[in-house]
Design an enzyme around this catalytic site. Structure first.
Site, PDB file in Angstrom:
ATOM      1  N   GLN A 136       0.602  -1.527   0.131  1.00  0.00           N
ATOM      2  CA  GLN A 136       0.125  -0.019   0.030  1.00  0.00           C
ATOM      3  C   GLN A 136       0.842   1.158  -0.028  1.00  0.00           C
ATOM      4  O   GLN A 136       0.641   2.299  -0.803  1.00  0.00           O
ATOM      5  CB  GLN A 136      -0.915  -0.094   1.271  1.00  0.00           C
ATOM      6  CG  GLN A 136      -2.058   1.221   1.306  1.00  0.00           C
ATOM      7  CD  GLN A 136      -2.968   1.278   2.336  1.00  0.00           C
ATOM      8  OE1 GLN A 136      -3.494   2.267   2.677  1.00  0.00           O
ATOM      9  NE2 GLN A 136      -3.176   0.155   3.204  1.00  0.00           N
ATOM     10  N   GLU A 165       1.437  -1.650   8.282  1.00  0.00           N
ATOM     11  CA  GLU A 165       0.697  -0.397   9.045  1.00  0.00           C
ATOM     12  C   GLU A 165       0.635  -0.333  10.292  1.00  0.00           C
ATOM     13  O   GLU A 165       0.998   0.648  10.944  1.00  0.00           O
ATOM     14  CB  GLU A 165      -0.766  -0.621   8.292  1.00  0.00           C
ATOM     15  CG  GLU A 165      -1.810   0.226   8.767  1.00  0.00           C
ATOM     16  CD  GLU A 165      -1.530   1.739   8.361  1.00  0.00           C
ATOM     17  OE1 GLU A 165      -1.476   1.958   7.272  1.00  0.00           O
ATOM     18  OE2 GLU A 165      -1.541   2.609   9.313  1.00  0.00           O
ATOM     19  N   ASP A 174       0.569   3.509   5.867  1.00  0.00           N
ATOM     20  CA  ASP A 174       0.662   3.299   4.644  1.00  0.00           C
ATOM     21  C   ASP A 174       0.494   4.423   3.724  1.00  0.00           C
ATOM     22  O   ASP A 174       1.455   5.219   3.173  1.00  0.00           O
ATOM     23  CB  ASP A 174      -0.179   2.009   4.416  1.00  0.00           C
ATOM     24  CG  ASP A 174       0.536   0.548   4.868  1.00  0.00           C
ATOM     25  OD1 ASP A 174       1.781   0.658   4.783  1.00  0.00           O
ATOM     26  OD2 ASP A 174      -0.296  -0.166   4.940  1.00  0.00           O
ATOM     27  N   GLY A 233      -8.253  19.670  20.086  1.00  0.00           N
ATOM     28  CA  GLY A 233      -7.733  20.992  20.120  1.00  0.00           C
ATOM     29  C   GLY A 233      -8.391  21.824  21.256  1.00  0.00           C
ATOM     30  O   GLY A 233      -8.654  21.173  22.425  1.00  0.00           O
ATOM     31  N   GLY A 234      -8.596  23.046  21.177  1.00  0.00           N
ATOM     32  CA  GLY A 234      -9.226  23.825  22.083  1.00  0.00           C
ATOM     33  C   GLY A 234     -10.661  23.697  22.459  1.00  0.00           C
ATOM     34  O   GLY A 234     -11.172  24.324  23.191  1.00  0.00           O
TER      35      GLY A 234
HETATM   36  N1  COA Z   1      12.336  -9.335  -9.522  1.00  0.00           N
HETATM   37  C1  COA Z   1      13.053 -10.120  -8.698  1.00  0.00           C
HETATM   38  N2  COA Z   1      12.944  -9.733  -7.540  1.00  0.00           N
HETATM   39  C2  COA Z   1      12.018  -9.029  -6.757  1.00  0.00           C
HETATM   40  C3  COA Z   1      11.042  -8.323  -7.706  1.00  0.00           C
HETATM   41  C4  COA Z   1      11.407  -8.482  -9.046  1.00  0.00           C
HETATM   42  N3  COA Z   1      10.651  -7.849 -10.027  1.00  0.00           N
HETATM   43  N4  COA Z   1      10.387  -7.649  -6.973  1.00  0.00           N
HETATM   44  C5  COA Z   1      10.700  -7.835  -5.572  1.00  0.00           C
HETATM   45  N5  COA Z   1      11.700  -8.785  -5.510  1.00  0.00           N
HETATM   46  C6  COA Z   1      12.673  -9.300  -4.418  1.00  0.00           C
HETATM   47  C7  COA Z   1      13.367  -8.248  -3.617  1.00  0.00           C
HETATM   48  O1  COA Z   1      14.428  -8.006  -4.399  1.00  0.00           O
HETATM   49  C8  COA Z   1      13.464  -9.002  -2.501  1.00  0.00           C
HETATM   50  O2  COA Z   1      14.404  -9.866  -2.491  1.00  0.00           O
HETATM   51  P1  COA Z   1      15.527 -10.236  -1.427  1.00  0.00           P
HETATM   52  O3  COA Z   1      15.017  -9.891   0.077  1.00  0.00           O
HETATM   53  O4  COA Z   1      15.757 -11.765  -1.627  1.00  0.00           O
HETATM   54  O5  COA Z   1      16.863  -9.295  -1.560  1.00  0.00           O
HETATM   55  C9  COA Z   1      12.196  -9.728  -2.405  1.00  0.00           C
HETATM   56  O6  COA Z   1      11.479  -9.800  -3.534  1.00  0.00           O
HETATM   57  C10 COA Z   1      11.205  -9.435  -1.213  1.00  0.00           C
HETATM   58  O7  COA Z   1      11.165  -8.167  -1.006  1.00  0.00           O
HETATM   59  P2  COA Z   1      10.530  -7.641   0.379  1.00  0.00           P
HETATM   60  O8  COA Z   1      10.158  -6.216   0.003  1.00  0.00           O
HETATM   61  O9  COA Z   1      11.426  -7.464   1.358  1.00  0.00           O
HETATM   62  O10 COA Z   1       9.133  -8.339   0.506  1.00  0.00           O
HETATM   63  P3  COA Z   1       8.393  -9.073   1.915  1.00  0.00           P
HETATM   64  O11 COA Z   1       7.228  -9.500   1.463  1.00  0.00           O
HETATM   65  O12 COA Z   1       9.460  -9.751   2.849  1.00  0.00           O
HETATM   66  O13 COA Z   1       8.123  -7.496   2.807  1.00  0.00           O
HETATM   67  C11 COA Z   1       7.416  -5.509   3.518  1.00  0.00           C
HETATM   68  C12 COA Z   1       7.339  -7.098   2.650  1.00  0.00           C
HETATM   69  C13 COA Z   1       6.222  -4.627   3.023  1.00  0.00           C
HETATM   70  C14 COA Z   1       7.278  -5.979   5.027  1.00  0.00           C
HETATM   71  C15 COA Z   1       8.617  -5.066   3.088  1.00  0.00           C
HETATM   72  O14 COA Z   1       8.795  -4.802   1.821  1.00  0.00           O
HETATM   73  C16 COA Z   1       9.044  -3.722   3.896  1.00  0.00           C
HETATM   74  O15 COA Z   1       8.938  -3.696   4.996  1.00  0.00           O
HETATM   75  N6  COA Z   1       8.925  -2.573   3.225  1.00  0.00           N
HETATM   76  C17 COA Z   1       9.228  -1.461   3.637  1.00  0.00           C
HETATM   77  C18 COA Z   1       8.208  -0.836   4.423  1.00  0.00           C
HETATM   78  C19 COA Z   1       6.677  -0.658   3.693  1.00  0.00           C
HETATM   79  O16 COA Z   1       6.694  -0.077   2.585  1.00  0.00           O
HETATM   80  N7  COA Z   1       5.832  -1.271   4.410  1.00  0.00           N
HETATM   81  C20 COA Z   1       4.428  -1.122   4.020  1.00  0.00           C
HETATM   82  C21 COA Z   1       3.899  -1.871   2.957  1.00  0.00           C
HETATM   83  S1  COA Z   1       2.317  -1.322   2.826  1.00  0.00           S
END
Ligand code: COA
Length: 416
Positions: free
Chosen positions: A17, A140, A169, A248-249
């Site tokens: 998001q 979130e 988010d 607020g106030g």
């Molecule tokens: N091709 C190849 N690899 C891809 C890709 C693509 N098109 N798109 C994503 N990936 C890979 C990434 O490189 C990553 O690889 P690695 O960890 O092996 O290096 C992997 O996919 C996972 O990415 P990640 O973002 O860590 O996913 P997750 O599902 O484990 O975590 C979140 C999800 C949201 C918790 C995390 O992305 C996060 O903390 N983001 C920042 C904060 C955020 O925006 N949170 C709110 C989301 S609403």
């Protein structure tokens, strides 16, 4: 009609998001937003909380309108080359991967800058760079807890509570959009790109600044007069949860209307604005309070505020929330009905203003979504349906210079 962000090309490496909310906003205003997704899977929200089997879920469609979708496996050699080409020809790259993911992919800030010195790289992370939690992945509610929203939301006799509003988010996405537009303005003056980052914790804290105000007041005087705990309850040394108190106030509270026993939203929010005291008394038929020193100043009313709210609830008991607001609006009293999401979805005024819009989608028919909350005199924001996974892969590859044969090779190598 030309749009303000026409000509700005954005690589949208976002998911879930926070990032998608940011890039969707920029797409509404004319940017060419190319959503880069992993082949075969795409953004996880395409399949989360599905209401129609095999069709993109509303979670995805509501956050990815007006974009194009390019599938690309950036961990393959060919996929990396495509991303390099895209970076050379784009203005902004937006990402909200877990910490370090972009670097692990080989696209460090230094490398991106080498490929395109004008590039703006915009990131959402849970915590800011150098923070002792910088390595954490965040969603979130985690951000709402880390940003002070949860400790100050809810009722004093209940646990910390998260808000339904996406403070972690979408709010962070909106902050990032401001950062990107600022960096674009800077680039027009200097020709230089830069890194822009917003942490979800920081974005929540920015919205909780009045609670920090309250902490400082509490530290100095030991009480907070607008909270329900004053003057009858106890304060500790931290800002308490204040239920539905006005921040607020002006004291305010959620008050029951006719039908509250069966309708969970038969309530209005009522505000006792200081200078509206006389109109409030007139509306309630309590003219004798207007000049009564026991009532006619905010301080005089403070210790009986809940008795006053109880009297207003008696007045409201034979009125629906809509009837009550229709009476109170004539007296200039700040108030509103508590609206359910169903009422919001069906509200004719929100449809008319374009805040709630119905858009076409190739799999779903039409779907309802939230349009631009920002209204412009010279731009009519047209919300278009979200793209199917990889719908624009060949089109985007051709635009950045790949021939038909090269595109076929990328498909065969499963790089796109
Ligand atoms: N091709 C190849 N690899 C891809 C890709 C693509 N098109 N798109 C994503 N990936 C890979 C990434 O490189 C990553 O690889 P690695 O960890 O092996 O290096 C992997 O996919 C996972 O990415 P990640 O973002 O860590 O996913 P997750 O599902 O484990 O975590 C979140 C999800 C949201 C918790 C995390 O992305 C996060 O903390 N983001 C920042 C904060 C955020 O925006 N949170 C709110 C989301 S609403």
């Amino acid at each position: 009609m030309s749009k303000p962000l026409d000509g700005i090309k954005i690589i949208d490496f976002t998911h879930v998001q926070a990032g998608p909310a940011c890039t969707q906003l920029l797409a509404w205003y004319g940017a060419d937003v190319i959503k880069v997704e992993r082949p075969g899977a795409g953004d996880v929200t395409r399949s989360q909380l599905r209401d129609i089997p095999d069709a993109d879920a509303l979670y995805f469609t509501q956050l990815n309108s007006n974009k194009r979708s390019l599938t690309l496996d950036t961990k393959t050699k060919q996929g990396k080359e495509v991303l390099e080409k895209l970076i050379r020809q784009s203005d902004v790259l937006v990402e909200n991967f877990g910490p370090g993911a972009l670097d692990r992919m080989g696209f460090t800030w230094d490398y991106i800058r080498e490929l395109n010195p004008g590039m703006i790289v915009a990131s959402v992370k849970g915590f800011s760079d150098g923070h002792h939690y910088e390595d954490l992945k965040v969603y979130e509610n985690v951000a709402q807890c880390a940003g002070g929203a949860a400790s100050t939301t809810g009722f004093w006799d209940g646990p910390p509570t998260v808000s339904a509003a996406a403070l972690g988010d979408s709010n962070t996405g909106m902050h990032l959009a401001i950062g990107i537009l600022t960096a674009l303005m800077h680039r027009t003056k200097t020709g230089k790109g830069q890194k822009v980052a917003v942490s979800m914790q920081d974005a929540v804290i920015n919205l909780c600044r009045v609670k920090l105000r309250d902490q400082l007041r509490l530290d100095r005087v030991g009480y907070l007069e607008e909270y329900p705990q004053y003057p009858h309850g106890e304060f500790t040394d931290v800002v308490p949860r204040g239920g539905n108190a006005g921040g607020g106030g002006q004291p305010g509270w959620v008050l029951k209307c006719k039908g509250w026993e069966t309708d969970p939203n038969a309530y209005i929010y009522f505000t006792i604005q200081g200078h509206a005291w006389a109109p409030i008394c007139k509306a309630l038929g309590r003219e004798e309070w207007i000049d009564d020193p026991a009532y006619n100043t905010p301080r005089a009313r403070q210790d009986k505020i809940f008795d006053i709210f109880a009297i207003i609830e008696t007045w409201l008991s034979d009125k629906t929330k809509y009837e009550a607001v229709d009476i109170l609006r004539k007296f200039d009293i700040p108030c509103a009905p508590v609206l359910s999401m169903k009422e919001i979805a069906e509200c004719p005024s929100l449809r008319k203003s374009g805040t709630i819009v119905e858009v076409e989608h190739k799999q779903r028919g039409t779907y309802l979504t939230v349009g631009s909350p920002v209204k412009f005199s010279d731009l009519k924001v047209e919300v278009t349906g979200s793209p199917l996974l990889g719908e624009h892969t060949d089109e985007v590859l051709a635009q950045i210079g790949y021939s038909k044969e090269q595109i076929a090779e990328l498909h065969a190598a499963k790089a796109v």
